[in-house]
Write an enzyme that holds these catalytic residues in place. Structure first.
Site, PDB file in Angstrom:
ATOM      1  N   HIS A 171       0.889  -1.344  -0.105  1.00 17.07           N
ATOM      2  CA  HIS A 171       0.093   0.001  -0.048  1.00 17.07           C
ATOM      3  C   HIS A 171       0.839   1.163   0.133  1.00 17.07           C
ATOM      4  O   HIS A 171       0.322   2.380  -0.266  1.00 17.07           O
ATOM      5  CB  HIS A 171      -0.762   0.077   1.338  1.00 17.07           C
ATOM      6  CG  HIS A 171      -1.893  -1.042   1.199  1.00 17.07           C
ATOM      7  ND1 HIS A 171      -3.397  -0.790   0.904  1.00 17.07           N
ATOM      8  CD2 HIS A 171      -1.832  -2.330   1.290  1.00 17.07           C
ATOM      9  CE1 HIS A 171      -3.999  -2.111   0.932  1.00 17.07           C
ATOM     10  NE2 HIS A 171      -3.125  -2.999   1.143  1.00 17.07           N
ATOM     11  N   ASP A 382       3.517   9.403  -1.062  1.00 19.22           N
ATOM     12  CA  ASP A 382       2.267   8.773  -0.652  1.00 19.22           C
ATOM     13  C   ASP A 382       1.977   7.450  -1.446  1.00 19.22           C
ATOM     14  O   ASP A 382       2.134   7.674  -2.709  1.00 19.22           O
ATOM     15  CB  ASP A 382       0.927   9.715  -0.601  1.00 19.22           C
ATOM     16  CG  ASP A 382       0.033   9.488   0.585  1.00 19.22           C
ATOM     17  OD1 ASP A 382       0.347   8.340   1.423  1.00 19.22           O
ATOM     18  OD2 ASP A 382      -0.695  10.447   1.248  1.00 19.22           O
TER      19      ASP A 382
END
Length: 488
Positions: A171, A382
């Site tokens: 992730h 991110d």
């Protein structure tokens, strides 16, 4: 044959337990994209979810069994807890995972604490997860492991002699070679990751970074055309692909239109008057770029005086690890900047920055998504950043503008409609805020239409299906119809 069952393995179970009055224990179901998307798969395939309960203090055996039984019945799939001691939480979770891998994978090398004690506990906990998988699953089950906390699970399964078909999804970003090689245990980690059958990354950049590390450090080359690459190692084959995670677009759009959200929206609008609202929503973390963002907002007020009194910046920060010095210092820096900006520019009846340091309810969050004409989402790095997608899905009026960091994974999908910025370039972010503030309504709607169309098409269910289909294809299994997530 088809996979008998799908088993999700993550650090946390989709429930949390809490001790209430009179020593009673209650369970709370977790929300979020992964839980929403995996529910249909697990229910349809007699699935299981393996993870830690997230509690320092655990219920007694009878209470725990009761909680797990009731929660499993409500969710429609079996919950299997992994017991992690307080020392293991400290060294595996807070230590190796969040003081080494998290900062390293987000290019914050100076924040890494390469304490050699951490790695042994990380190995030990990954072995615990592997043992739970071996005990509660069979060779016909498909094991889907989630995120950087569990890199070693496939390796540990093989070490204990448990043959399973395994997939892994990261992730977070995967760092470039010159960053990854700083990890003292780089060879062990890389070799262990290659023991999964399928590896999924958020973006092409992450996949390229990983393949370059494999080529440079382990001398294995990837072959194949298109998204899926194949690496042949001494232990077998592993397939590597890009699978950008997403959200349940339809659910966000539907919820944003409810009367409860509308009423909260009206309250927000009354409180802030006839101003253009800019929104930032982040967990407290140094990767989110909140100080840079505040400096950019201060710069836009200095450069464009006509914006003063006509716009307000609403920054929501959800508390996280506030007892850690780095995070406490970040909180103090943010609050000092908020005070400085408001001190310089506030006027009677107008406060430039409206700052909240607490969680907000889902209803409030959706109302803020709808109330704010500009979303300022500028992480320094991110993996994906689902807030960007949530904002667009909730923007049912189509009047919002997304300003997005080019270092967020979401930028790869949303670049056609968003204003992309380098969050380190304060003046550039400032100019983009002014551009969004001044943008004509027709352009706003055209941009938002592109963004919403992209997220609608590539939602969380598409993410699950694409990963699982790739797993099935490359394992020579033929899926049954009900294996995949039913599209809404």
């Amino acid at each position: 044959m088809s996979f008998k069952s799908v088993v999700v393995v993550s650090n946390r179970l989709p429930i949390t337990v809490e001790k209430v009055e009179k020593g009673q224990w209650v369970a709370h179901s977790s929300s979020g994209g992964l839980v929403t998307a995996m529910g249909p798969v697990l229910r349809n395939r007699r699935g299981k979810w393996i993870g830690w309960l997230g509690a320092q203090e655990m219920p007694d055996d009878a209470s725990l069994n009761n909680i797990l039984s009731k929660s499993s019945e409500e969710l429609g799939y079996t919950l299997i807890p992994v017991d992690i001691t307080s020392e293991e939480i400290e060294k595996y979770y807070y230590g190796f995972s969040n003081e080494i891998l998290w900062p390293l994978f987000h290019d914050f090398l100076s924040n890494c604490n390469f304490d050699p004690q951490y790695v042994n506990v990380y190995r030990k906990v990954n072995r615990k997860f592997a043992q739970a998988i071996a005990e509660h699953t069979g060779e016909a089950d498909y094991i889907w492991v989630q995120d950087y906390l569990l890199f070693l699970v496939a390796h540990e399964l093989k070490e204990i002699g448990a043959q399973r078909q395994t997939g892994f999804f990261l992730h977070t970003p995967f760092p470039p070679l010159d960053i990854f090689i700083k990890l003292p245990w780089r060879f062990e980690m890389l070799e262990a990751i290659l023991e999964y059958d399928l590896l999924g990354f958020q973006t092409e950049r992450d996949k390229r970074n990983f393949l370059r590390c494999v080529r440079h450090l382990l001398k294995f080359n990837a072959t194949g055309r298109g998204n899926i690459k194949k690496i042949v190692t001494k232990k077998g084959e592993v397939h590597v692909g890009t699978f950008p995670i997403s959200i349940d677009f339809r659910e966000f759009a539907k919820s944003a239109a409810t009367e409860e959200v509308m009423e909260t929206l009206r309250i927000i609008r009354r409180n802030h008057g006839n101003k253009q609202l800019i929104l930032g929503v982040d967990r407290l973390d140094y990767t989110k770029g909140i100080p840079n963002r505040l400096r950019a907002f201060a710069d836009v007020l200095a450069r464009y005086p006509k914006m003063r009194g006509k716009t307000e910046f609403i920054q929501i920060v959800v508390p996280s690890r506030v007892d850690v010095d780095t995070y406490q210092a970040l909180k103090q820096e943010i609050e000092a900047l908020v005070g400085e900006i408001n001190g310089l520019y506030a006027e009677e009846g107008w406060t430039p920055v409206y700052y909240m340091f607490h969680p907000v309810s889902r209803t409030e969050l959706l109302a803020y998504y709808r109330a704010c004409e500009i979303a300022l989402i500028t992480p320094l790095k991110d993996g994906m950043n689902l807030v960007a997608k949530e904002y667009c899905a909730s923007n049912i009026d189509g009047n919002g503008v997304l300003i997005l960091s080019e270092f967020a994974g979401a930028a790869a999908e949303l670049h056609n409609g968003a204003l992309l910025v380098n969050p380190y370039h304060i003046e550039h972010v400032s100019q983009s805020i002014y551009q969004a503030f001044s943008m004509e309504l027709d352009e706003k709607r055209e941009r938002m239409k592109k963004l919403r169309r992209s997220i609608y098409k590539n939602d969380i269910f598409h993410w699950v299906n694409s990963f699982v289909r790739t797993s099935v294809k490359n394992s020579n299994n033929v899926p049954e119809v009900d294996f995949f997530v039913p599209m809404p």
